[in-house]
Design a protein around this motif. Structure first.
Motif, mmCIF file in Angstrom:
data_model
loop_
_atom_site.group_PDB
_atom_site.id
_atom_site.type_symbol
_atom_site.label_atom_id
_atom_site.label_comp_id
_atom_site.label_asym_id
_atom_site.label_seq_id
_atom_site.Cartn_x
_atom_site.Cartn_y
_atom_site.Cartn_z
ATOM 1 N N TYR A 130 0.831 -1.201 0.000
ATOM 2 C CA TYR A 130 0.000 0.000 0.000
ATOM 3 C C TYR A 130 0.868 1.254 0.000
ATOM 4 N N VAL A 131 0.538 2.173 -0.895
ATOM 5 C CA VAL A 131 1.133 3.508 -0.884
ATOM 6 C C VAL A 131 0.342 4.408 0.050
ATOM 7 N N THR A 132 -0.979 4.273 0.040
ATOM 8 C CA THR A 132 -1.867 5.070 0.873
ATOM 9 C C THR A 132 -2.066 4.397 2.232
ATOM 10 N N LEU B 38 -8.493 10.118 8.903
ATOM 11 C CA LEU B 38 -8.233 10.435 7.506
ATOM 12 C C LEU B 38 -9.347 9.877 6.635
ATOM 13 N N LYS B 39 -9.910 10.721 5.797
ATOM 14 C CA LYS B 39 -10.941 10.293 4.872
ATOM 15 C C LYS B 39 -10.502 10.686 3.470
ATOM 16 N N SER B 40 -10.211 9.700 2.654
ATOM 17 C CA SER B 40 -9.751 9.970 1.295
ATOM 18 C C SER B 40 -10.379 8.976 0.342
ATOM 19 N N PRO B 41 -10.960 9.463 -0.774
ATOM 20 C CA PRO B 41 -11.565 8.544 -1.742
ATOM 21 C C PRO B 41 -10.538 7.967 -2.710
ATOM 22 N N GLU B 42 -9.320 7.746 -2.252
ATOM 23 C CA GLU B 42 -8.264 7.234 -3.124
ATOM 24 C C GLU B 42 -7.498 6.108 -2.432
ATOM 25 N N THR B 43 -7.147 5.088 -3.196
ATOM 26 C CA THR B 43 -6.325 3.985 -2.714
ATOM 27 C C THR B 43 -5.306 3.667 -3.805
ATOM 28 N N THR B 44 -4.053 3.544 -3.417
ATOM 29 C CA THR B 44 -2.993 3.227 -4.375
ATOM 30 C C THR B 44 -2.177 2.069 -3.818
ATOM 31 N N VAL B 45 -2.058 1.003 -4.608
ATOM 32 C CA VAL B 45 -1.417 -0.226 -4.148
ATOM 33 C C VAL B 45 -0.554 -0.808 -5.261
#
Length: 294
Positions: A162-164, A176-183
């Motif tokens: 996971y990057v995020t 933290l609330k973010s609509p992004e996931t980077t893996v």
């Protein structure tokens, strides 16, 4: 190759019962129903085995109709919709207990030249070797349910970096609330040069984190009390070859949620930044005690 990947490759080696009829099994599972990525991958294997040589899948569109039962086999019926000069179309229905649990339409295309452009850019991210494994991250998750913690930290067929942030990873992360996931994803094995196998493994991995992206937009995660969800439909477009035994970056974002549903979309990039796969999924998200059936 770890035991989880060996089992996955075995699960993808479907048994052919009759012309255009195949049977697949599921791993023994107690925490969740049949993983959606598994059903999609097996259905793509079934469809791909009926396609003329030299044609590669370029898109699929699927619906998850009923939860899969991991205790019984899944039968895949393939319908040969069309074999044209350039394209082949297949429709695959997954059946358990006499009922359809999943349907997929997949299109296969010959290789031919064409105009090219790429507007999507791979985000700047750390190299996966500089990131901890998912198991190492999951060990620090704040989860009260021991069974859920054991499930998250068990051996997986694919290496995920996971990057995020992960929700619940520390006391600060839930805020933290973010609509992004980077893996980053990679299957740690020297896989054969079978194009269908590599896209099938990409399809399997594509369902791991899309629903998580919708949940993360609201500071929620699996294991959170009163949260339930499921994949509803799934679409993929395969733009260029991708090696599942090399790292690929899965950049996802959720543009919308509401009415107990959420939308997530993702791009899979090769390590050199080439866009290889585009993915869109709608999912079911329910929060609270009053949850009607699907």
């Amino acid at each position: 190759m770890n035991d989880a990947l060996k089992e996955l490759l075995d699960l993808l080696d479907l048994e052919q019962l009759e012309l255009d009829i195949f049977r697949g099994r599921s791993p023994k599972e107690r925490i969740q129903r049949v993983f959606g990525g598994q059903v999609a991958a097996q259905a793509l294997v079934a469809g791909g085995r009926t396609v003329p040589e030299g044609r590669h899948v370029h898109s699929l569109h699927a619906y998850f109709i009923r939860p899969g039962d991991p205790s019984v086999p899944i039968v895949y019926n393939v319908e040969r919709v069309r074999d044209g000069r350039s394209f082949t179309t297949r429709r695959i229905v997954a059946i358990q207990h006499g009922k359809a649990i999943f349907t997929m339409s997949a299109s296969f295309h010959i290789s031919e030249p064409g105009v090219e452009h790429q507007a999507a850019a791979m985000p700047p991210v750390p190299h996966p070797d500089a990131l901890p494994t998912f198991t190492e991250r999951a060990e620090n998750l704040c989860i009260d349910n021991p069974a859920w913690h054991d499930w998250l930290t068990r051996e997986r067929p694919v290496d995920m970096r996971y990057v995020t942030p992960l929700m619940g990873e520390s006391p600060d992360v839930p805020a933290l609330k973010s609509p992004e996931t980077t893996v980053w994803f990679k299957y740690d094995a020297d896989l054969p040069d079978d194009p269908l196998l590599h896209v099938v493994l990409a399809a399997y991995a594509s369902d791991y984190t899309l629903v998580d992206t919708v949940l993360a937009a609201h500071g929620l995660a699996w294991g959170t009390p009163d949260v339930s969800g499921a994949s509803l439909d799934h679409a993929m477009w395969f733009h260029r070859p991708l090696r599942a035994d090399d790292w690929f970056l899965y950049a996802q974002e959720s543009p919308w949620s509401g009415g107990a549903r959420g939308l997530a979309r993702g791009h899979m990039f090769t390590p050199t930044g080439d866009l290889a796969v585009s993915v869109v999924q709608e999912c079911l998200i329910r929060v609270g005690d009053a949850r009607p059936g699907r």
